[in-house]
Design an enzyme around this catalytic site. Structure first.
Site, PDB file in Angstrom:
ATOM      1  NE  ARG A  59     100.492  -5.230 -45.566  1.00  0.00           N
ATOM      2  CZ  ARG A  59     101.527  -4.389 -45.710  1.00  0.00           C
ATOM      3  NH1 ARG A  59     101.337  -3.071 -45.729  1.00  0.00           N
ATOM      4  NH2 ARG A  59     102.743  -4.848 -45.866  1.00  0.00           N
TER       5      ARG A  59
ATOM      6  CB  SER B  97     101.954 -12.035 -45.297  1.00  0.00           C
ATOM      7  OG  SER B  97     103.206 -11.854 -45.872  1.00  0.00           O
TER       8      SER B  97
ATOM      9  CD  GLU C 202      98.990  -8.698 -44.747  1.00  0.00           C
ATOM     10  OE1 GLU C 202      99.906  -8.732 -43.903  1.00  0.00           O
ATOM     11  OE2 GLU C 202      99.161  -8.373 -45.933  1.00  0.00           O
TER      12      GLU C 202
END
Ligand code: FAD
Length: 301
Positions: A176, A226, A296
Site C-alpha cells: 500500500r 479495509s 490503511e
C-alpha cells in the site's frame, strides 16, 4: 483577492469545472465528509496540469481525489482545493498488450477494457472501487495481485509543472505504498502491461473474484474498504474479531458483522464516530495482542 479567489477566477476563466463548497460526502465511498472549499474537475491532462500548477504557484497544494474509496474526510471538510480526476477518462491500446489510461479511469472500466481485448493480468483488481491513479498511488492489491505487477510506468506532473515519467523500477512500490505516497505529484496517466489470454478464462476468473467479494465484504453499506493494514505475521480482521468487535457501533459507525476488517457507515456516521471506533479497536488489540494496528484508510482534514 486571496489565493482561493484567484484560483477560482483563473480556473473558471480556463473553462475548467470548478465547484465551491463541494460536499465530500458525495464524493467518497464512505459517504462522510464536509465541504471542500474549492473542487476542480479537469477533463484531460492539459486542464489538470494547468490547474495543478496554478494552485501550487499560489501556495496551495491541492488534495488529489480519485474515486474517494480509501478516504475518511473530516466533517469540517477540506480547507483549500481538491482536484478531482473523475472526468479524466481516456483509455487506449498502445500495442497488442500495452494499455495507457488517464488517472481517473475506474479500475472496473480498465478491467473490462482488458477483458474486451482478451488481456490477462488485471483480474485481481476487478471489484476494487478505485481509479487507476488512486490504485497506482496506493499500490492497491487483492487476491494475490498488486498494481505493481502490471504497471509499466506512470506519468506525473510536479508542482512546478514538469511532466515526467517514472518506470516501474523507480516507483518504490511496497505494501500500500508507492513513490507518490511522499512526493505530492499528480499522476496523470498510467501504462499497464498485460499478456494475451483466453477471454472466457479471464471472464470466469473475474466473476469468481467478484463473487468472493460479494460473499465476504459488506458491499451493501458505505465504507472505505479495509480499515487497517495487514500487520506482519497477523491478519487485522482476525485480531479485531477475536477482541469481540463485530457489530460494535459508535454513533453511525459499525464494525461490520460480515467482515471484521471493515467499518461501515450504517447511516449518518460522522468522521469522529469512525475515528473513535478505530481508536477503541486499536487500544484493545494493542492491549490484548501487543499488535499496533496501522490505518490503511487516509484521514483527510
Ligand atoms: P482515493 O481514495 O481518491 O485516494 C487515495 C489516495 O490516492 C489519496 O492519497 C489521493 O490523494 C491519492 N491519489 C488518487 N489519485 C491520484 C492521482 N491521480 N495522483 C496522485 N495521487 C492520487 N484496496 C485494495 O488495495 N484492495 C482491495 O481489495 C480493496 N477493496 C476495497 C473494497 C471496498 C468496498 C472499498 C470501499 C475500498 C476497497 N479498497 C481496496 C480501497 C480503495 O478502493 C483503493 O485503495 C483504491 O486504490 C483507491 O483509489 P481511489 O481512486 O478511490 O483513491
Amino acid at each position: 483577492m486571496n489565493s482561493i479567489e484567484r484560483i477560482f477566477e483563473y480556473v473558471a476563466q480556463k473553462d475548467i469545472t470548478i465547484i465551491k463548497n463541494a460536499p465530500m460526502c458525495e464524493y467518497t465511498s464512505f459517504k462522510i465528509g464536509g465541504p471542500a472549499e474549492l473542487m476542480i474537475i479537469p477533463e484531460n491532462k492539459k486542464q489538470a496540469k494547468e490547474a495543478f500548477v496554478f494552485c501550487t504557484s499560489e501556495g496551495v497544494a491541492p488534495f488529489i481525489l480519485g474515486n474517494g474509496s480509501n478516504l475518511l474526510v473530516s466533517d469540517n471538510g477540506i480547507k483549500g482545493v481538491v482536484l478531482h480526476t473523475g472526468k479524466m477518462n481516456n483509455v487506449v491500446l498502445l500495442d497488442e498488450t500495452t494499455v495507457e489510461c488517464d488517472c481517473g479511469v475506474g479500475l472496473a472500466r480498465l478491467c473490462n477494457f482488458a477483458l474486451d481485448n482478451s488481456l490477462s493480468g488485471l483480474e485481481f483488481a476487478f471489484g476494487i472501487p478505485g481509479s487507476v491513479g488512486g490504485a497506482a498511488f496506493m499500490n492497491a492489491g487483492a487476491y494475490g495481485g498488486e498494481m505493481k505487477d502490471v504497471i509499466l510506468s506512470c506519468e506525473h506532473v510536479t508542482p512546478k509543472g514538469e511532466a515526467q515519467v517514472l518506470k516501474s523500477n523507480e516507483l518504490k512500490f511496497g505494501y500500500r505504498h508507492s513513490a507518490y505516497s511522499e512526493n505530492g505529484f499528480l499522476i496523470t496517466s498510467i501504462r499497464i502491461g498485460l499478456t494475451k489470454g483466453d477471454k472466457s478464462q479471464i471472464k470466469s476468473r473475474m466473476q469468481d473474484i467478484i463473487e468472493r467479494r460479494r460473499s465476504k465484504q459488506p458491499l451493501e453499506y458505505p465504507s472505505a474498504g479495509s480499515v487497517f493494514k495487514r500487520p506482519e505475521g497477523h491478519f487485522a480482521g482476525a485480531l479485531v474479531e477475536q477482541c469481540g468487535f463485530k457489530g460494535k457501533c459508535i454513533g453511525g459507525a459499525m464494525l461490520s458483522e460480515k467482515h471484521a476488517g471493515f467499518i461501515v457507515n450504517k447511516g449518518g456516521a460522522t468522521c469522529d464516530d469512525v475515528l473513535n471506533l478505530i481508536d477503541t479497536i486499536r487500544e484493545t488489540v494493542l492491549k490484548e495482542y501487543g499488535v499496533e494496528l496501522e490505518r490503511e484508510i487516509k484521514l483527510i482534514k
